[in-house]
Design a protein around this motif. Sequence first.
Motif, PDB file in Angstrom:
ATOM      1  N   PRO A 128      -1.250  18.748   7.137  1.00  0.00           N
ATOM      2  CA  PRO A 128      -1.557  20.043   7.752  1.00  0.00           C
ATOM      3  C   PRO A 128      -3.030  20.202   8.118  1.00  0.00           C
ATOM      4  O   PRO A 128      -3.902  19.529   7.567  1.00  0.00           O
ATOM      5  CB  PRO A 128      -1.159  21.026   6.651  1.00  0.00           C
ATOM      6  N   PHE A 129      -3.302  21.101   9.044  1.00  0.00           N
ATOM      7  CA  PHE A 129      -4.679  21.417   9.409  1.00  0.00           C
ATOM      8  C   PHE A 129      -5.494  21.810   8.178  1.00  0.00           C
ATOM      9  O   PHE A 129      -6.669  21.464   8.053  1.00  0.00           O
ATOM     10  CB  PHE A 129      -4.714  22.576  10.413  1.00  0.00           C
ATOM     11  N   SER A 130      -4.857  22.523   7.245  1.00  0.00           N
ATOM     12  CA  SER A 130      -5.561  23.031   6.067  1.00  0.00           C
ATOM     13  C   SER A 130      -6.055  21.933   5.134  1.00  0.00           C
ATOM     14  O   SER A 130      -6.901  22.183   4.273  1.00  0.00           O
ATOM     15  CB  SER A 130      -4.648  23.978   5.289  1.00  0.00           C
ATOM     16  N   ALA A 131      -5.548  20.702   5.307  1.00  0.00           N
ATOM     17  CA  ALA A 131      -5.957  19.600   4.423  1.00  0.00           C
ATOM     18  C   ALA A 131      -7.315  19.023   4.802  1.00  0.00           C
ATOM     19  O   ALA A 131      -7.852  18.178   4.084  1.00  0.00           O
ATOM     20  CB  ALA A 131      -4.903  18.494   4.444  1.00  0.00           C
ATOM     21  N   GLY A 132      -7.859  19.459   5.942  1.00  0.00           N
ATOM     22  CA  GLY A 132      -9.160  18.946   6.344  1.00  0.00           C
ATOM     23  C   GLY A 132      -9.057  17.603   7.037  1.00  0.00           C
ATOM     24  O   GLY A 132      -7.993  17.226   7.534  1.00  0.00           O
ATOM     25  N   PRO A 133     -10.176  16.851   7.074  1.00  0.00           N
ATOM     26  CA  PRO A 133     -10.148  15.561   7.778  1.00  0.00           C
ATOM     27  C   PRO A 133      -9.267  14.541   7.068  1.00  0.00           C
ATOM     28  O   PRO A 133      -9.283  14.456   5.839  1.00  0.00           O
ATOM     29  CB  PRO A 133     -11.619  15.124   7.773  1.00  0.00           C
ATOM     30  N   PRO A 134      -8.479  13.778   7.819  1.00  0.00           N
ATOM     31  CA  PRO A 134      -7.615  12.767   7.197  1.00  0.00           C
ATOM     32  C   PRO A 134      -8.396  11.534   6.761  1.00  0.00           C
ATOM     33  O   PRO A 134      -9.510  11.281   7.236  1.00  0.00           O
ATOM     34  CB  PRO A 134      -6.630  12.414   8.311  1.00  0.00           C
ATOM     35  N   ALA A 135      -7.799  10.751   5.872  1.00  0.00           N
ATOM     36  CA  ALA A 135      -8.450   9.543   5.351  1.00  0.00           C
ATOM     37  C   ALA A 135      -8.484   8.426   6.375  1.00  0.00           C
ATOM     38  O   ALA A 135      -9.196   7.434   6.186  1.00  0.00           O
ATOM     39  CB  ALA A 135      -7.720   9.065   4.090  1.00  0.00           C
ATOM     40  N   ASN A 136      -7.737   8.562   7.463  1.00  0.00           N
ATOM     41  CA  ASN A 136      -7.743   7.551   8.522  1.00  0.00           C
ATOM     42  C   ASN A 136      -7.598   8.273   9.863  1.00  0.00           C
ATOM     43  O   ASN A 136      -6.696   9.085  10.044  1.00  0.00           O
ATOM     44  CB  ASN A 136      -6.575   6.571   8.330  1.00  0.00           C
ATOM     45  N   ASN A 137      -8.496   7.970  10.807  1.00  0.00           N
ATOM     46  CA  ASN A 137      -8.505   8.698  12.074  1.00  0.00           C
ATOM     47  C   ASN A 137      -7.552   8.124  13.117  1.00  0.00           C
ATOM     48  O   ASN A 137      -6.981   8.856  13.916  1.00  0.00           O
ATOM     49  CB  ASN A 137      -9.927   8.739  12.644  1.00  0.00           C
ATOM     50  N   GLY A 138      -7.399   6.807  13.160  1.00  0.00           N
ATOM     51  CA  GLY A 138      -6.496   6.186  14.117  1.00  0.00           C
ATOM     52  C   GLY A 138      -5.114   5.999  13.517  1.00  0.00           C
ATOM     53  O   GLY A 138      -4.878   6.293  12.340  1.00  0.00           O
ATOM     54  N   SER A 139      -4.173   5.541  14.329  1.00  0.00           N
ATOM     55  CA  SER A 139      -2.830   5.275  13.808  1.00  0.00           C
ATOM     56  C   SER A 139      -2.875   4.096  12.854  1.00  0.00           C
ATOM     57  O   SER A 139      -3.698   3.185  12.985  1.00  0.00           O
ATOM     58  CB  SER A 139      -1.848   5.014  14.949  1.00  0.00           C
ATOM     59  N   LEU A 140      -1.982   4.111  11.875  1.00  0.00           N
ATOM     60  CA  LEU A 140      -1.945   3.067  10.853  1.00  0.00           C
ATOM     61  C   LEU A 140      -0.495   2.765  10.521  1.00  0.00           C
ATOM     62  O   LEU A 140       0.317   3.681  10.386  1.00  0.00           O
ATOM     63  CB  LEU A 140      -2.685   3.528   9.600  1.00  0.00           C
ATOM     64  N   ARG A 141      -0.189   1.487  10.403  1.00  0.00           N
ATOM     65  CA  ARG A 141       1.145   1.057   9.986  1.00  0.00           C
ATOM     66  C   ARG A 141       1.009   0.030   8.873  1.00  0.00           C
ATOM     67  O   ARG A 141       0.209  -0.911   8.969  1.00  0.00           O
ATOM     68  CB  ARG A 141       1.914   0.469  11.160  1.00  0.00           C
ATOM     69  N   LEU A 142       1.790   0.197   7.827  1.00  0.00           N
ATOM     70  CA  LEU A 142       1.877  -0.781   6.740  1.00  0.00           C
ATOM     71  C   LEU A 142       3.278  -1.373   6.760  1.00  0.00           C
ATOM     72  O   LEU A 142       4.258  -0.639   6.911  1.00  0.00           O
ATOM     73  CB  LEU A 142       1.619  -0.107   5.391  1.00  0.00           C
ATOM     74  N   MET A 143       3.368  -2.695   6.599  1.00  0.00           N
ATOM     75  CA  MET A 143       4.681  -3.342   6.590  1.00  0.00           C
ATOM     76  C   MET A 143       4.785  -4.298   5.408  1.00  0.00           C
ATOM     77  O   MET A 143       3.836  -5.024   5.101  1.00  0.00           O
ATOM     78  CB  MET A 143       4.909  -4.107   7.907  1.00  0.00           C
ATOM     79  N   GLU A 144       5.953  -4.283   4.771  1.00  0.00           N
ATOM     80  CA  GLU A 144       6.245  -5.196   3.673  1.00  0.00           C
ATOM     81  C   GLU A 144       7.443  -6.054   4.045  1.00  0.00           C
ATOM     82  O   GLU A 144       8.301  -5.634   4.829  1.00  0.00           O
ATOM     83  CB  GLU A 144       6.539  -4.413   2.388  1.00  0.00           C
TER      84      GLU A 144
ATOM     85  N   CYS B 270       5.562   1.933   6.763  1.00  0.00           N
ATOM     86  CA  CYS B 270       4.913   3.231   6.551  1.00  0.00           C
ATOM     87  C   CYS B 270       4.003   3.502   7.742  1.00  0.00           C
ATOM     88  O   CYS B 270       3.062   2.744   7.989  1.00  0.00           O
ATOM     89  CB  CYS B 270       4.091   3.229   5.260  1.00  0.00           C
ATOM     90  N   ASP B 271       4.273   4.568   8.479  1.00  0.00           N
ATOM     91  CA  ASP B 271       3.495   4.918   9.667  1.00  0.00           C
ATOM     92  C   ASP B 271       2.655   6.165   9.431  1.00  0.00           C
ATOM     93  O   ASP B 271       3.103   7.111   8.766  1.00  0.00           O
ATOM     94  CB  ASP B 271       4.424   5.189  10.863  1.00  0.00           C
ATOM     95  N   TRP B 272       1.457   6.169  10.006  1.00  0.00           N
ATOM     96  CA  TRP B 272       0.617   7.366  10.089  1.00  0.00           C
ATOM     97  C   TRP B 272       0.239   7.539  11.548  1.00  0.00           C
ATOM     98  O   TRP B 272      -0.271   6.621  12.178  1.00  0.00           O
ATOM     99  CB  TRP B 272      -0.636   7.223   9.231  1.00  0.00           C
ATOM    100  N   GLU B 273       0.542   8.713  12.101  1.00  0.00           N
ATOM    101  CA  GLU B 273       0.192   9.002  13.487  1.00  0.00           C
ATOM    102  C   GLU B 273      -0.551  10.332  13.558  1.00  0.00           C
ATOM    103  O   GLU B 273      -0.004  11.369  13.190  1.00  0.00           O
ATOM    104  CB  GLU B 273       1.438   9.066  14.369  1.00  0.00           C
ATOM    105  N   PRO B 274      -1.793  10.312  14.045  1.00  0.00           N
ATOM    106  CA  PRO B 274      -2.575  11.549  14.116  1.00  0.00           C
ATOM    107  C   PRO B 274      -2.375  12.378  15.379  1.00  0.00           C
ATOM    108  O   PRO B 274      -2.811  13.525  15.423  1.00  0.00           O
ATOM    109  CB  PRO B 274      -4.021  11.034  14.038  1.00  0.00           C
ATOM    110  N   SER B 275      -1.738  11.817  16.411  1.00  0.00           N
ATOM    111  CA  SER B 275      -1.695  12.557  17.681  1.00  0.00           C
ATOM    112  C   SER B 275      -0.346  12.567  18.392  1.00  0.00           C
ATOM    113  O   SER B 275      -0.106  13.446  19.227  1.00  0.00           O
ATOM    114  CB  SER B 275      -2.754  12.002  18.648  1.00  0.00           C
ATOM    115  N   VAL B 276       0.538  11.622  18.120  1.00  0.00           N
ATOM    116  CA  VAL B 276       1.844  11.594  18.791  1.00  0.00           C
ATOM    117  C   VAL B 276       2.936  11.277  17.780  1.00  0.00           C
ATOM    118  O   VAL B 276       2.675  10.762  16.696  1.00  0.00           O
ATOM    119  CB  VAL B 276       1.888  10.545  19.933  1.00  0.00           C
TER     120      VAL B 276
END
Length: 276
Positions: free
Chosen positions: A197-213, A101-107
């Motif tokens: 989306p921009f409309s959701a406001g600030p995200p719960a995590n500012n940097g990139s995040l990866r979860l692996m199982e 599971c990846d989260w990327e805020p900028s790329v």
Amino acid sequence: MANGSRLAAWEFFGSELKRQRENAETTQAELGSRVFVSGGYIGQFEQAIRKPQLDVAQRIDEALQTDGFFERMWRQLIQEQKHADYFAHAAELEEQATKICDWEPSVIPGLLQTPAYTSALVVATHPFATDELIDERVTSRVERSQILKDATRPEYWAIVHETVLRVPVGGPVVAAEALEHMAALARERKVVLQVFPFSAGPPANNGSLRLMEFDEAPPTAYTETSFSGSLLDDPAVVKRANRAYDLLRGAALSPEASLALIESAAEDFRRCTGTS
């Protein structure tokens, strides 16, 4: 060194660790307490499921009196890896993961990038990069993305901030192609893709995040900034990372709405070039 031979080398590292530990008549738990990790981690090192950090390899040498053997082998294996030190362990675990599971805020996430997009990112962060360095980074990224084409590919989820859709990395044509590629992978069901989306406001995590199982190892979290990354194993920390990802997923658009927004953004870039 190819992935297979590198894995074989780490397996040799693990088998030597087990041999030296047993020769010293020391249990995994006893060695773990002496090098400040759990006995279970020693077992995972011996099975090449996990790879120790340098300071752990050094403490193993001291505990087993192996005259720097494990430190030297660790340094040799790390020098032959394709990725930055801080990402190398995460990249190896990526190949073993059953779910990512990846989260990327900028790329765009690395597994979803096109070669031209990756090249533009490398030049942006390394303005004096040689062609060889650029080619090396692009090739490495393309090789990583092959796991999405394997029959045994992991279940892959990705959330990107809407910012990712609006920055013309490499120019409008490259950006449009990158977004279209990402959308195509979603339509091919290689990834479940969502946009925060921009409309959701600030995200719960500012940097990139990866979860692996994994099938036979505990889950991990990996966080990264521009110049460093951290692989997190502590169950309490991984639990917090999962909660952050749940909050991101809950605030993100649905996969259907996300796909429509991505394709719309790609079309906007195409209009800029007159190629829509």
